[in-house]
Design an enzyme around this catalytic site. Sequence first.
Site, PDB file in Angstrom:
ATOM      1  N   LYS A 146     -20.032  19.800   4.567  1.00 33.31           N
ATOM      2  CA  LYS A 146     -18.730  20.027   5.356  1.00 33.31           C
ATOM      3  C   LYS A 146     -19.099  18.883   6.317  1.00 33.31           C
ATOM      4  O   LYS A 146     -18.129  18.149   6.683  1.00 33.31           O
ATOM      5  CB  LYS A 146     -18.956  21.664   6.033  1.00 33.31           C
ATOM      6  N   SER A 176       1.086  -1.291  -0.383  1.00 34.77           N
ATOM      7  CA  SER A 176       0.165  -0.171   0.236  1.00 34.77           C
ATOM      8  C   SER A 176       1.044   1.562  -0.303  1.00 34.77           C
ATOM      9  O   SER A 176       1.506   1.669  -0.946  1.00 34.77           O
ATOM     10  CB  SER A 176      -1.104   0.121   1.675  1.00 34.77           C
TER      11      SER A 176
END
Length: 454
Positions: free
Chosen positions: A198, A145
């Site tokens: 948000k 990864s």
Amino acid sequence: MNRLLDVVTAPWAILPAKLSEIVAAYDARMLGEQIDLQAVAASLGRPLGSEPQDYEIVDGVAIIPMMGTIARRANLFSDISGGASSDLVMRDLRSAAANSRVNSILLHADTPGGTVAGTQQTANVMREVGAVKPVVTLGDGLIASAGYWIGAAAQAVFIADGTTQVGSIGVVSSHRDVSRSEEMRGVKTTEIYAGKYKRIAGSYAPLSEEGRASVQDYVDYLYGQFVQAVAEYRGVSTEKVLADMADGRIFVGQQAVDAGLVDGIATLDQLVGRLAAGEFKTPGAAVPRPKTRADMPTSPKGNSMSITTRDELAAESPALLQEIESAARAAGEAAGATAERARILGIEAHAMVGHEALIASLKADGKTTPDQAAAQVLGAHRAALAKQASGQAAEAPPPLPASVDASAGGKKDAPTKAQIAARAAELRREAEANGGSLSYAAAATQAAKELAHD
């Protein structure tokens, strides 16, 4: 607590098992449990802590360790899992590049990956340093990864043996709904925010479909960045990466070599020997190897001189000083040119149809980073879509009027869409037959009015 929650829900490029371990530690904290660090240390068979390891220099080769879970800074999770700070890895890479005793650099990695934050930046530093001195990565046990994202940026990637695990190319993010947990503790959190997106995937309420889509878009974007980086570093197409490398699989030993993820199998000692012998060259930079003691000018008695300052070197050997400073300038120019090429390529990776002029201006300004360019292009694209939507709304036909059958004293059925479409087509053919033209919106509006009054 919110800081821990932010860490857990942030995007990760890491093995699933390691992320589960981190989430378990978070869950224990959420339940109010105090983690017995001594017990954890005993179970791990080693003391906790992620003290930064200084790199060592062997035969002119700087060996920089990158061991354990990668994060920008050390934290509780890196204490438990063993961790590497990407900030410190970048610091060591730059230090080794500037160290006159270092001829080449070996990144020694054993890591399941880590947070996406800081990973791309560390890979970029690997590329910058690789323009000055040869940089090679060795995966020793595991390089997955985010660890592979960083390691692949080297000139070459090797694994220590046939059991080393490589890959797990992908990105994962999670949503933690803590509202039920808070309810059980008699707590209710109300978030006050501005901006539609948000808190679209806030942790104090179940995840909505819109929130899921927003998180998925973010993860997909980061995954695209990962795939593009691997394609560039390994010199293959993104299609090749997607087909053979980046489906999240782990490749073991020769499998990783066959898939093109690594260049071969070699031990740490073997790679140090090959680097010390100058087998790996700096791409595109004609920088001579630093002088060894045998190359230094000697005193009248035949002993190597001990020179500690520039002025002393200028007095003893002006020609050598000129050569060293010329090499340093060449290295700096090569690094600058490589960094600028990387910046331009990074900006071009975010190109979108219709925003060619913006991309050209961002490449030309010499300062906009690829991440900043992505934000500007995305903002411009959203503005263009909003403008397009506004224009389509203005051209759309008005709502169908509700007509009344006056003779019957009741309501008349409104014309169907099929009737309006058929009449609109007739009106457009009539207009064309008379040498004119009629847009579909105008024709549909006229057809609706006619049919409503028939």
